[in-house]
Scaffold this active site. Structure first.
Site, mmCIF file in Angstrom:
data_model
loop_
_atom_site.group_PDB
_atom_site.id
_atom_site.type_symbol
_atom_site.label_atom_id
_atom_site.label_comp_id
_atom_site.label_asym_id
_atom_site.label_seq_id
_atom_site.Cartn_x
_atom_site.Cartn_y
_atom_site.Cartn_z
ATOM 1 N N ASN A 9 43.063 -0.937 16.279
ATOM 2 C CA ASN A 9 42.995 0.275 16.738
ATOM 3 C C ASN A 9 43.463 0.943 16.303
ATOM 4 O O ASN A 9 44.625 1.209 16.976
ATOM 5 C CB ASN A 9 42.876 -0.097 17.774
ATOM 6 C CG ASN A 9 42.199 1.279 18.691
ATOM 7 O OD1 ASN A 9 42.237 1.617 17.627
ATOM 8 N ND2 ASN A 9 42.054 1.991 20.081
ATOM 9 N N LYS A 11 43.613 3.972 16.382
ATOM 10 C CA LYS A 11 42.854 5.357 17.371
ATOM 11 C C LYS A 11 43.514 6.141 16.162
ATOM 12 O O LYS A 11 42.473 6.639 15.308
ATOM 13 C CB LYS A 11 44.774 5.377 18.423
ATOM 14 C CG LYS A 11 45.040 4.257 18.911
ATOM 15 C CD LYS A 11 45.344 4.327 20.051
ATOM 16 C CE LYS A 11 45.229 2.624 21.113
ATOM 17 N NZ LYS A 11 46.450 2.799 22.272
ATOM 18 N N HIS A 95 36.646 1.835 24.947
ATOM 19 C CA HIS A 95 38.527 1.713 25.274
ATOM 20 C C HIS A 95 39.276 2.597 26.588
ATOM 21 O O HIS A 95 38.201 3.524 27.151
ATOM 22 C CB HIS A 95 39.100 1.681 24.485
ATOM 23 C CG HIS A 95 41.160 1.344 23.986
ATOM 24 N ND1 HIS A 95 41.527 2.780 24.565
ATOM 25 C CD2 HIS A 95 40.810 1.003 22.878
ATOM 26 C CE1 HIS A 95 42.531 2.080 24.014
ATOM 27 N NE2 HIS A 95 42.618 1.469 23.556
ATOM 28 N N GLU A 97 41.156 4.713 27.012
ATOM 29 C CA GLU A 97 41.719 6.198 25.815
ATOM 30 C C GLU A 97 40.271 6.781 26.397
ATOM 31 O O GLU A 97 40.037 7.916 26.787
ATOM 32 C CB GLU A 97 42.456 5.839 25.266
ATOM 33 C CG GLU A 97 43.694 5.692 25.226
ATOM 34 C CD GLU A 97 44.408 5.077 23.835
ATOM 35 O OE1 GLU A 97 43.191 5.274 22.970
ATOM 36 O OE2 GLU A 97 44.846 4.379 24.061
ATOM 37 N N GLU A 167 42.959 -5.155 28.448
ATOM 38 C CA GLU A 167 43.618 -4.320 27.764
ATOM 39 C C GLU A 167 44.204 -3.516 29.322
ATOM 40 O O GLU A 167 43.755 -3.001 29.534
ATOM 41 C CB GLU A 167 43.848 -3.356 26.732
ATOM 42 C CG GLU A 167 42.562 -3.127 25.260
ATOM 43 C CD GLU A 167 43.188 -2.694 24.039
ATOM 44 O OE1 GLU A 167 43.934 -3.279 23.366
ATOM 45 O OE2 GLU A 167 42.212 -1.371 24.496
ATOM 46 N N GLY A 173 50.383 1.449 24.882
ATOM 47 C CA GLY A 173 51.003 2.777 24.398
ATOM 48 C C GLY A 173 52.612 2.443 25.215
ATOM 49 O O GLY A 173 53.055 3.568 25.121
ATOM 50 N N SER A 213 50.264 -3.046 23.687
ATOM 51 C CA SER A 213 52.043 -3.441 23.228
ATOM 52 C C SER A 213 52.448 -4.334 22.480
ATOM 53 O O SER A 213 53.571 -5.167 22.852
ATOM 54 C CB SER A 213 52.943 -3.000 24.498
ATOM 55 O OG SER A 213 52.902 -1.765 24.584
#
Ligand code: 13P
Length: 260
Positions: A9, A11, A95, A97, A167, A173, A213
């Protein structure tokens, strides 16, 4: 046995030129791999260029999002037909985010999952709890709620065409990976949810990826776990060498399993 899947991904990283270079390097790094499905998900603006580089190779292309309508007055949005036209076979949906910054709910994500399946795209459905939810011991409850709502009115025949990515938000991150034991505990729970809702045969067929991560040095220990069927990789998917090493870890974990 499920074939592992490693998806990158990207991003909101990489211009078109940068994406072409990265795609070429990834292609060169994994060209021999056949025991693992490999997918990259560049930003929308770089999909066409990446598709051109990937032609005739063994890497799949995915989008990072889509809107749950085929066309219409939805300024700034992209439909499943549009991403299919750019050779995408996969689409990341839900996701964290998107949930966090764009207020996407599981009900909205469910509409996307349904439309993606209708257009023969492979949805990579993301679910996972925040740090606060884990610390208050609500992680199983939160994941179950996201699972149930995102997969509402989906049949067993449909669910096997999709992929689930666990996730944990606190691992994205942050450099703080879930331990292989924590990942396996949640993955086996998700497998149980699949079993209860769709039956054992379907549950055994769905790939459950871990994301948060994932790096070259922790990928093998995560993927050695029975219910970790690959990874959804963020930061490390932007470095061709690291990404190729993660793909290799998936292959190694799978052949170790086969030799058991
Ligand atoms: P990182 O690998 O950068 O933690 O990102 C994970 C992720 O969000 C993949 O979708």
């Amino acid at each position: 046995m499920r074939k592992p899947l490693i998806a990158g991904n990207w991003k909101m990283f990489k211009t078109v030129d940068e994406a072409i270079n990265l795609t070429k390097s990834i292609k060169a790094g994994v060209y021999k791999v056949s025991d693992c499905d490999v997918v990259i998900c560049p930003p929308f603006t770089a999909l066409a260029a990446a598709a051109e580089v990937l032609k005739g190779g063994n890497i799949g292309l995915g989008a990072q999002n889509m809107f749950p309508e085929t066309e219409g007055a939805y300024t700034g949005e992209i439909s499943p037909i549009m991403i299919k036209e750019l050779s995408c076979r996969y689409v990341i949906l839900g996701h964290s985010e998107r949930r966090q910054y764009f207020s996407e709910t599981s009900t909205f994500i469910n509409q996307k999952v349904k439309l993606a399946l209708k257009y023969n795209l492979i949805p990579i459905l993301c679910i996972g709890e925040t740090l606060e939810e884990r610390e208050s011991n609500r992680h199983f409850e939160v994941v179950k709620e996201q699972f149930d709502e995102s997969l509402a009115d989906i049949s067993a025949e449909e669910v096997v065409r999709g992929v689930i990515a666990y996730e944990p938000v606190w691992a994205i991150g942050t450099g703080k990976t879930a331990s292989p034991e924590q990942a396996e505990q949640m993955h086996s729970y998700v497998r149980r949810l699949l079993n209860e809702k769709f039956g054992q045969e379907a549950a055994e067929r769905v790939n459950i990826l871990y994301g948060g991560s994932v790096k070259a040095d922790n990928a093998l220990s995560l993927m050695r776990k029975a219910n970790v069927d690959g990874a959804l990789v963020g930061g490390a998917s932007l470095k061709a060498e690291a990404f190729a090493q993660i793909v290799q870890a998936a292959v190694d974990a799978c052949s170790a399993e086969a030799n058991k």
